[in-house]
Design a protein around this motif. Structure first.
Motif, PDB file in Angstrom:
ATOM      1  N   TYR A 145       0.900  -1.094   0.451  1.00 27.22           N
ATOM      2  CA  TYR A 145      -0.287  -0.071  -0.370  1.00 27.22           C
ATOM      3  C   TYR A 145       0.962   1.197  -0.515  1.00 27.22           C
ATOM      4  O   TYR A 145       1.673   1.544   0.096  1.00 27.22           O
ATOM      5  N   SER A 146       0.184   2.139  -0.753  1.00 29.59           N
ATOM      6  CA  SER A 146       1.359   3.590  -0.763  1.00 29.59           C
ATOM      7  C   SER A 146       0.347   4.729  -0.245  1.00 29.59           C
ATOM      8  O   SER A 146      -0.738   4.609  -1.583  1.00 29.59           O
ATOM      9  N   GLU A 147       1.210   5.146   0.474  1.00 31.79           N
ATOM     10  CA  GLU A 147       0.049   6.600   0.749  1.00 31.79           C
ATOM     11  C   GLU A 147      -0.285   7.607  -0.307  1.00 31.79           C
ATOM     12  O   GLU A 147       0.841   7.677  -1.326  1.00 31.79           O
ATOM     13  N   LYS A 148      -1.492   8.585  -0.474  1.00 32.45           N
ATOM     14  CA  LYS A 148      -1.180   9.509  -1.674  1.00 32.45           C
ATOM     15  C   LYS A 148      -0.457  10.491  -0.951  1.00 32.45           C
ATOM     16  O   LYS A 148      -0.518  10.615  -0.109  1.00 32.45           O
ATOM     17  N   LEU A 149       0.126  11.106  -2.312  1.00 36.03           N
ATOM     18  CA  LEU A 149       0.774  12.185  -2.103  1.00 36.03           C
ATOM     19  C   LEU A 149       0.459  13.255  -2.937  1.00 36.03           C
ATOM     20  O   LEU A 149      -0.639  13.762  -3.164  1.00 36.03           O
ATOM     21  N   SER A 150       0.615  14.777  -1.412  1.00 35.85           N
ATOM     22  CA  SER A 150       0.785  15.932  -2.167  1.00 35.85           C
ATOM     23  C   SER A 150       0.606  16.324  -3.047  1.00 35.85           C
ATOM     24  O   SER A 150       1.831  15.509  -3.551  1.00 35.85           O
ATOM     25  N   ARG A 151       0.252  17.341  -4.157  1.00 33.26           N
ATOM     26  CA  ARG A 151       1.492  17.580  -4.888  1.00 33.26           C
ATOM     27  C   ARG A 151       2.247  18.497  -5.363  1.00 33.26           C
ATOM     28  O   ARG A 151       2.999  18.253  -6.194  1.00 33.26           O
ATOM     29  N   ARG A 152       2.733  19.306  -3.893  1.00 35.49           N
ATOM     30  CA  ARG A 152       4.518  19.659  -3.793  1.00 35.49           C
ATOM     31  C   ARG A 152       5.081  18.125  -3.732  1.00 35.49           C
ATOM     32  O   ARG A 152       6.276  17.818  -4.131  1.00 35.49           O
ATOM     33  N   GLU A 153       4.528  16.740  -3.181  1.00 33.02           N
ATOM     34  CA  GLU A 153       6.086  15.673  -3.135  1.00 33.02           C
ATOM     35  C   GLU A 153       5.848  15.265  -3.748  1.00 33.02           C
ATOM     36  O   GLU A 153       7.133  14.282  -4.794  1.00 33.02           O
ATOM     37  N   LYS A 154       4.372  15.138  -4.708  1.00 30.45           N
ATOM     38  CA  LYS A 154       4.641  14.293  -6.383  1.00 30.45           C
ATOM     39  C   LYS A 154       5.124  15.483  -7.276  1.00 30.45           C
ATOM     40  O   LYS A 154       6.641  14.970  -7.755  1.00 30.45           O
ATOM     41  N   LYS A 155       5.279  16.645  -6.822  1.00 27.57           N
ATOM     42  CA  LYS A 155       6.459  17.684  -8.000  1.00 27.57           C
ATOM     43  C   LYS A 155       7.883  17.188  -7.522  1.00 27.57           C
ATOM     44  O   LYS A 155       8.833  17.568  -8.243  1.00 27.57           O
ATOM     45  N   MET A 156       7.814  16.941  -5.931  1.00 31.03           N
ATOM     46  CA  MET A 156       9.312  16.689  -5.716  1.00 31.03           C
ATOM     47  C   MET A 156      10.227  15.423  -5.937  1.00 31.03           C
ATOM     48  O   MET A 156      11.176  15.484  -6.884  1.00 31.03           O
ATOM     49  N   LEU A 157       8.984  14.514  -6.127  1.00 33.66           N
ATOM     50  CA  LEU A 157       9.446  13.648  -6.457  1.00 33.66           C
ATOM     51  C   LEU A 157       9.717  13.376  -8.527  1.00 33.66           C
ATOM     52  O   LEU A 157      11.173  12.637  -8.956  1.00 33.66           O
ATOM     53  N   SER A 158       9.364  14.346  -8.692  1.00 32.55           N
ATOM     54  CA  SER A 158       9.332  14.080  -9.862  1.00 32.55           C
ATOM     55  C   SER A 158      10.576  14.930 -10.858  1.00 32.55           C
ATOM     56  O   SER A 158      11.258  14.500 -11.676  1.00 32.55           O
ATOM     57  N   LEU A 159      10.680  15.701  -9.830  1.00 34.59           N
ATOM     58  CA  LEU A 159      12.032  16.536  -9.779  1.00 34.59           C
ATOM     59  C   LEU A 159      14.045  16.441  -9.509  1.00 34.59           C
ATOM     60  O   LEU A 159      14.954  16.322  -9.859  1.00 34.59           O
ATOM     61  N   LEU A 160      13.026  15.075  -9.231  1.00 31.41           N
ATOM     62  CA  LEU A 160      14.346  14.052  -7.949  1.00 31.41           C
ATOM     63  C   LEU A 160      14.783  13.206  -9.122  1.00 31.41           C
ATOM     64  O   LEU A 160      15.675  12.553  -8.988  1.00 31.41           O
ATOM     65  N   ARG A 161      13.490  12.401 -10.277  1.00 30.04           N
ATOM     66  CA  ARG A 161      14.337  11.491 -10.963  1.00 30.04           C
ATOM     67  C   ARG A 161      15.024  12.318 -11.977  1.00 30.04           C
ATOM     68  O   ARG A 161      15.161  13.153 -12.751  1.00 30.04           O
ATOM     69  N   GLY A 162      16.471  11.131 -12.195  1.00 28.38           N
ATOM     70  CA  GLY A 162      17.036  11.724 -13.131  1.00 28.38           C
ATOM     71  C   GLY A 162      17.979  12.615 -13.001  1.00 28.38           C
ATOM     72  O   GLY A 162      19.377  13.196 -13.430  1.00 28.38           O
ATOM     73  N   ARG A 163      17.773  13.267 -11.224  1.00 29.68           N
ATOM     74  CA  ARG A 163      18.886  14.052 -10.679  1.00 29.68           C
ATOM     75  C   ARG A 163      19.646  14.460  -9.720  1.00 29.68           C
ATOM     76  O   ARG A 163      18.782  12.954  -9.075  1.00 29.68           O
ATOM     77  N   THR A 164      21.034  13.761  -9.903  1.00 29.40           N
ATOM     78  CA  THR A 164      21.810  13.607  -8.594  1.00 29.40           C
ATOM     79  C   THR A 164      21.883  15.109  -8.186  1.00 29.40           C
ATOM     80  O   THR A 164      22.866  16.004  -8.475  1.00 29.40           O
ATOM     81  N   CYS A 165      21.694  15.499  -7.241  1.00 33.30           N
ATOM     82  CA  CYS A 165      22.087  16.894  -6.291  1.00 33.30           C
ATOM     83  C   CYS A 165      22.015  16.427  -4.559  1.00 33.30           C
ATOM     84  O   CYS A 165      21.161  15.618  -3.761  1.00 33.30           O
ATOM     85  N   SER A 166      22.514  17.818  -3.145  1.00 39.29           N
ATOM     86  CA  SER A 166      22.068  17.107  -2.008  1.00 39.29           C
ATOM     87  C   SER A 166      20.833  18.036  -1.819  1.00 39.29           C
ATOM     88  O   SER A 166      20.492  19.165  -2.529  1.00 39.29           O
ATOM     89  N   ILE A 167      20.651  17.600  -0.908  1.00 42.49           N
ATOM     90  CA  ILE A 167      19.483  18.706  -0.096  1.00 42.49           C
ATOM     91  C   ILE A 167      20.130  20.567  -0.366  1.00 42.49           C
ATOM     92  O   ILE A 167      19.070  21.058  -0.340  1.00 42.49           O
ATOM     93  N   LYS A 168      20.761  20.867   0.144  1.00 41.38           N
ATOM     94  CA  LYS A 168      21.698  22.267   0.098  1.00 41.38           C
ATOM     95  C   LYS A 168      21.459  22.926  -1.545  1.00 41.38           C
ATOM     96  O   LYS A 168      20.367  24.144  -1.637  1.00 41.38           O
ATOM     97  N   GLU A 169      21.693  22.014  -2.190  1.00 41.24           N
ATOM     98  CA  GLU A 169      21.839  22.200  -4.034  1.00 41.24           C
ATOM     99  C   GLU A 169      19.970  22.107  -4.174  1.00 41.24           C
ATOM    100  O   GLU A 169      20.036  23.253  -4.943  1.00 41.24           O
ATOM    101  N   LEU A 170      19.228  20.915  -4.123  1.00 38.75           N
ATOM    102  CA  LEU A 170      18.150  21.459  -3.914  1.00 38.75           C
ATOM    103  C   LEU A 170      17.124  22.502  -3.449  1.00 38.75           C
ATOM    104  O   LEU A 170      16.940  23.091  -4.311  1.00 38.75           O
ATOM    105  N   ILE A 171      17.537  23.553  -2.833  1.00 38.27           N
ATOM    106  CA  ILE A 171      16.899  24.194  -1.479  1.00 38.27           C
ATOM    107  C   ILE A 171      17.350  25.225  -2.359  1.00 38.27           C
ATOM    108  O   ILE A 171      17.081  26.062  -3.168  1.00 38.27           O
ATOM    109  N   HIS A 172      18.867  25.655  -2.482  1.00 39.76           N
ATOM    110  CA  HIS A 172      18.727  26.805  -3.793  1.00 39.76           C
ATOM    111  C   HIS A 172      18.424  26.910  -5.047  1.00 39.76           C
ATOM    112  O   HIS A 172      18.075  27.748  -5.540  1.00 39.76           O
TER     113      HIS A 172
END
Length: 213
Positions: A145-172
């Motif tokens: 079972y997978s929990e429902k994701l918020s729009r912000r969570e879906k957007k973040m997952l999409s952003l991270l796919r195929g991308r390697t970066c630190s949290i600091k770089e992501l915030i920036h």
């Protein structure tokens, strides 16, 4: 003269890497492209922290409770095992006066990576639990079972796919131009820092992300 009351610091911990069963059927942890073998107590701490973010006291209490339950009492102290994980880069910590600042210091240099989702593999695992392990149908199904994701969570997952970066770089990279200009690249002060931290933490707790060094 009255001494000023010392502010209590908050220290948070989490696990780094992913677990893999080696050829001898023992669990190893893969982090930063390297494979690490762990002792029983070290792996116990790592597994307690996997997909969780705990304070020192929460982690320590659960470690001793699980150690007694599993009858794997070790010779060293809890801090010795924890410090070894931190030294080897298989666990991370962040300490500050507030929880959100401690969370930032915990995660700032870690790289979040989406957990691969393979529907075919999940279906085979479901059949194994239901038919071979003879778990009730509903219980076997609930394991995937997978929990429902918020729009912000879906957007973040999409952003991270195929991308390697630190949290600091992501915030920036997701900050406004005004923030990047006015804060002089100090992501600690960026307005989008807390929403990014909360979103990443939620995805991690939902077991949709792992952290790499």
């Amino acid at each position: 003269l009255l001494k000023k009351e010392e502010k209590k610091m908050i220290t948070l911990y989490t696990a780094i890497g992913t677990c893999k069963i080696n050829e001898r059927r023992f669990p190893d942890v893969i982090a930063g492209g390297k494979e690490y073998g762990l002792g029983a107590q070290e792996f116990l701490i790592w597994s307690i922290l996997a997909f969780r973010i705990l304070t020192y006291q929460e982690l320590r209490d659960e470690f001793y409770e699980k150690e007694r339950e599993l009858h794997i009492l070790g010779e060293a102290e809890f801090d010795d095992y924890l410090n070894r994980l931190l030294y080897r880069g298989l666990a991370a910590s962040g300490c500050s006066e507030t929880g959100i600042d401690a969370l930032y210091l915990l995660l700032e240099h870690l790289q979040p990576q989406p957990v691969p989702r393979d529907p075919a593999t999940n279906f085979l695992c479901f059949l194994h639990l239901w038919i071979v392990r003879k778990l009730p149908f509903r219980m076997a199904k609930s394991a995937f079972y997978s929990e429902k994701l918020s729009r912000r969570e879906k957007k973040m997952l999409s952003l991270l796919r195929g991308r390697t970066c630190s949290i600091k770089e992501l915030i920036h990279s997701t900050a406004s131009e005004e923030d990047r200009k006015n804060c002089l690249d100090t992501t600690f002060l960026f307005a989008n820092r807390d929403p990014v931290l909360v979103t990443i933490s939620n995805l991690y707790l939902k077991q949709l992300l792992t952290f790499q060094p």
